[in-house]
Motif scaffolding. Structure first.
Motif: not given
Lengths: 653, 158
Positions: A147-151, A140-142, A191-195
């Protein structure tokens, strides 16, 4: 009397009567009002506000334009070529009080809504195009963001860079996770999720590879696929809305007639206001002066009787130095050819109208250039019948009639040269052989097997026209009392050319022999003796007289130019033969061959009719302008345009 | 021998149709570009623009006519083909050259004049008559060369 006699008319009236008189003049439509220059400088021009009228006209024009753009049925091809005005009685025209304002308001609001919808549709379509690149992503695009720790971010990575990206990220740390989805073209969507601690390092890597995270111009909800569906639904809605608005717009076209009537009414009113401004005013009087046809002056005076007694009408003949407007008046047949004179430029008032002279020549030339019975028949039918169906204006009607007469001439020439759709009538089926016989019996000469007589005939026609041109010029100069020029130039050359013809003819006709040579020498000597008369020195007189004989070259060129008549006439016949030949070629194939053959022949013949007709018109006109008019005609007149109702869409009965 | 002469005659026919056709195609193309430009401003001028664009189209027709005349003369449409010597074939080919060459060049020149005339009616639509006459002046020479070709062809005895 091909040019109407004109009278200078001045109406002097008390200014209390001004409005009445101007309105009456517009209604009569016989006087061309102008401003005498010396008077105009003194004029105390009243400032009449025309703003209101101009605004009204602008609004009506906008409405008509709006209706035109959103009309349900487009006008036919012919209608857009020749817009036909509709007839309105004078009472209805003058009583026009149509209120266009509600329609104007409705039109502008409709237009505004339509514009908004159009821009929205454009914007949404752009979004749609953008989003469809990520359709395969189930995220979902939203959720793309922080978040608090991730981007998290979406990256569009070219296929060949993907492994490099993952390797580099691996080298720098492990505070990240990636998911791959198929993208558009040779791209992969990552789709990349990083700390957040990894953020700086990650940015460096992305920079090295020249990658930037995808930025959404607007907040979308749901997965890209859902967002796309939502957008599509919205677009569909908008399209429907637009459809409804358009339907509504077409409803207003029932006011078209009223709007057009109102347009012409207000345009006429505006014209009257403008004229009132041009009129010369003194403290107590107005002076309206202009030109009217001599025969209309009485009518004008009688009509003015209705308006009290505070006016006087003066009229006089034009003076030679005045620029008098031109109103051509030709006979019922020649007036159809007036358009040719008009195309070249109207004559000056003191000149003669060339229309009666050119009409028979143009008629004949057009006939020779088209030179086919069937084409002529088609053109004659079109020329005489079409204007009735179209309800065309007087000038359009005359143009069509001119083409019709050209068609009739063409029938005559076609019969004489045996061209009935070229040689098609020689190949008629057996049971129609009587028609073929009939055609052959009427044929005088076939220019295809024997071209020279037709060529000579064309040149002779040219000779005749050049001589007629010189003769007209002679009469013109004589009337102007330039006797010397008339006799020495015009008549001298006329005789010399005639002498050359006699001399050439004497090789064929022996009875010309005894007179040909003396005539030729005599006229040549006459020219040598007279053409140098401008020079002072007697030797120069002789020399320039001899040199003037060189002018025969230009007459020779003129006459040779008429050979085009023969060439164009032959051209239309030959192309018709080509049509017949190709038709027969296709027609000989089996099954529906005959139909294809027929269609091919028809197509070629229609094409030929159009192109040959155009050529016949253009070249026949050119011969008048370049070869004929140069002998005697001077243009420079201005068309007589009496002050009247200025109508575009309607015709006042 | 029959074949040899025919080759030249057909080459003449092809040159007349081909070169004059190219001239017209370029001419009509030039005029068409100018016309499209004018119509972006005022689509209502379509009629006049089309008329002017069609003017340089006549060279192609004259070429076709000359080429076709050769084919008729050779008897290639029905009937028995005439036997053509090399000399006769070359005569026919040379007879075709006036309309081939003049058709090519005058078509282009007329196209340019027509384009200029289209520019004229864009600003002064009331002068359509004069605008039509100017390109027609160029066409004179195409007509004359057609005349030359026809007379030359007619004088060749087969």
């Amino acid at each position: 009397m091909p040019i109407s006699r004109m009278q200078r008319v001045s109406i002097i009236a008390h200014h209390s009567r001004e409005a009445e008189i101007v309105a009456l003049l517009q209604d009569l439509g016989v006087l061309e009002i102008d401003v005498t220059e010396d008077m105009a400088t003194f004029a105390e021009k009243p400032v009449i506000s025309t703003e209101e009228l101009e605004r009204t006209l602008g609004e009506i024009r906008y409405c008509l334009d709006f209706l035109n753009r959103y009309r349900s049925e487009k006008p036919s091809f012919l209608e857009s070529f020749l817009p036909t005005p509709f007839e309105v009685s004078k009472e209805e025209f003058l009583a026009c009080n149509f209120n266009h304002v509600p329609i104007y308001r409705a039109c502008t609001s409709l237009e505004e809504k339509l514009n908004t919808i159009r821009t929205t549709i454009n914007r949404l379509s752009a979004h749609l195009e953008f989003l469809s690149r990520f359709e395969k992503i189930p995220v979902p695009l939203e959720d793309v963001g922080e978040t608090r720790f991730t981007r998290s971010m979406l990256l569009e990575v070219p296929l060949e860079k993907k492994n490099l990206l993952l390797e580099k990220l691996n080298e720098r740390g492990s505070l990240w996770a990636s998911f791959e989805f198929p993208g558009r073209a040779r791209n992969v969507v990552v789709f990349l999720v990083i700390h957040k601690d990894f953020s700086l390092t990650c940015n460096e890597v992305l920079q090295e590879l020249g990658l930037t995270p995808v930025v959404f111009s607007q907040a979308f909800e749901g997965t890209p696929k859902e967002a796309v569906e939502k957008l599509q639904a919205r677009l569909k809605e908008l399209a429907k809305e637009r459809e409804q608005l358009l339907k509504k717009a077409t409803l207003y076209s029932r006011f078209e007639r009223d709007l057009k009537l109102a347009h012409d009414y207000y345009a006429s009113l505006l014209e009257r206001r403008h004229k009132e401004q041009e009129i010369f005013h003194t403290r107590e009087t107005v002076v309206i002066s202009g030109w009217a046809r001599a025969e209309d002056v009485d009518k004008l005076e009688k009509s003015l009787q209705v308006i009290g007694k505070e006016w006087v009408l003066l009229s006089r003949d034009p003076k030679p130095e005045e620029k008098v407007p031109i109103d051509l008046q030709n006979g019922p047949w020649t007036k159809n050819f007036e358009v040719l004179t008009r195309l070249y430029g109207l004559p000056n008032y003191w000149e003669l109208d060339p229309t009666p002279f050119l009409a028979p020549f143009f008629f004949l030339f057009f006939g020779i250039c088209l030179g086919d019975v069937i084409y002529g028949l088609v053109l004659a039918l079109l020329g005489f019948l079409a204007p009735n169906f179209l309800g065309a204006s007087e000038s359009t009607k005359r143009f069509f009639h001119m083409l019709g007469w050209g068609g009739i001439a063409s029938i005559g020439v076609g019969i004489a040269t045996g061209s009935w759709l070229g040689d098609t009538f020689d190949y008629l089926p057996g049971f129609l052989s009587a028609v073929t016989q009939f055609k052959r019996a009427l044929t005088l000469i076939d220019p295809i097997t024997n071209p020279l007589p037709m060529l000579v005939f064309s040149l002779l026609l040219g000779l005749v026209q050049v001589l007629v041109g010189l003769l007209v010029s002679f009469v013109k100069e004589w009337k102007r009392r330039n006797y010397a020029s008339a006799v020495m130039d015009q008549l001298g050359w006329f005789a010399f050319i005639l002498a050359i013809v006699f001399y050439l003819g004497s090789t064929q006709f022996s009875f010309l022999k005894p007179i040909a040579m003396p005539f030729l020498v005599g006229t040549a000597l006459f020219l040598v003796a007279t053409q140098g008369r401008q020079k002072r020195n007697p030797i120069m007189k002789i020399i320039s007289g001899i040199f003037s004989l060189y002018g025969v070259i230009s007459y020779l060129g003129d006459v040779l130019s008429y050979s085009r008549l023969f060439a164009l006439g032959l051209s239309s016949s030959i192309i018709a033969i080509l049509a017949r030949t190709l038709g027969a070629l296709f027609g000989s194939s089996p099954y529906i061959g005959w139909l294809i053959g027929l269609l091919v022949a028809l197509l070629f013949n229609v094409f030929n009719l159009v192109m040959s007709g155009l050529g016949a018109f253009v070249h026949s006109a050119r011969l008048q302008y370049v070869e004929f008019f140069t002998k005697f005609y001077e243009n420079g007149g201005k068309e007589f345009q009496p002050f009247g109702y200025k109508t575009k869409y309607i015709r006042v009965r | 021998m029959l074949v040899d002469g025919l080759v030249f005659a057909l080459l003449g026919s092809a040159l007349a149709i081909g070169l004059a056709g190219i001239g017209s195609a370029i001419g009509v193309g030039i005029a068409g570009q100018a016309g499209a430009g004018v119509m972006t401003e005022d689509p209502g001028k379509f009629g006049q623009v089309l008329l002017l664009q069609a003017l340089p189209g006549t060279q192609g027709i004259y070429g076709l006519l000359a080429g076709f005349w050769v084919l008729i003369k050779l008897g290639l449409f029905g009937g028995t083909p005439a036997s053509v010597t090399v000399a006769q074939g070359m005569q026919i080919m040379f007879a075709c050259l006036p309309i081939a060459i003049v058709g090519l060049l005058s078509g282009i020149a007329q196209g340019k004049t027509a384009a200029a005339s289209i520019g004229l009616i864009a600003r002064r639509p009331e002068e359509t008559g004069k605008a039509i006459i100017l390109p027609a002046m160029v066409e004179t020479y195409a007509v004359l060369s057609l005349l030359a070709t026809i007379l030359l062809l007619n004088s060749i005895k087969l």
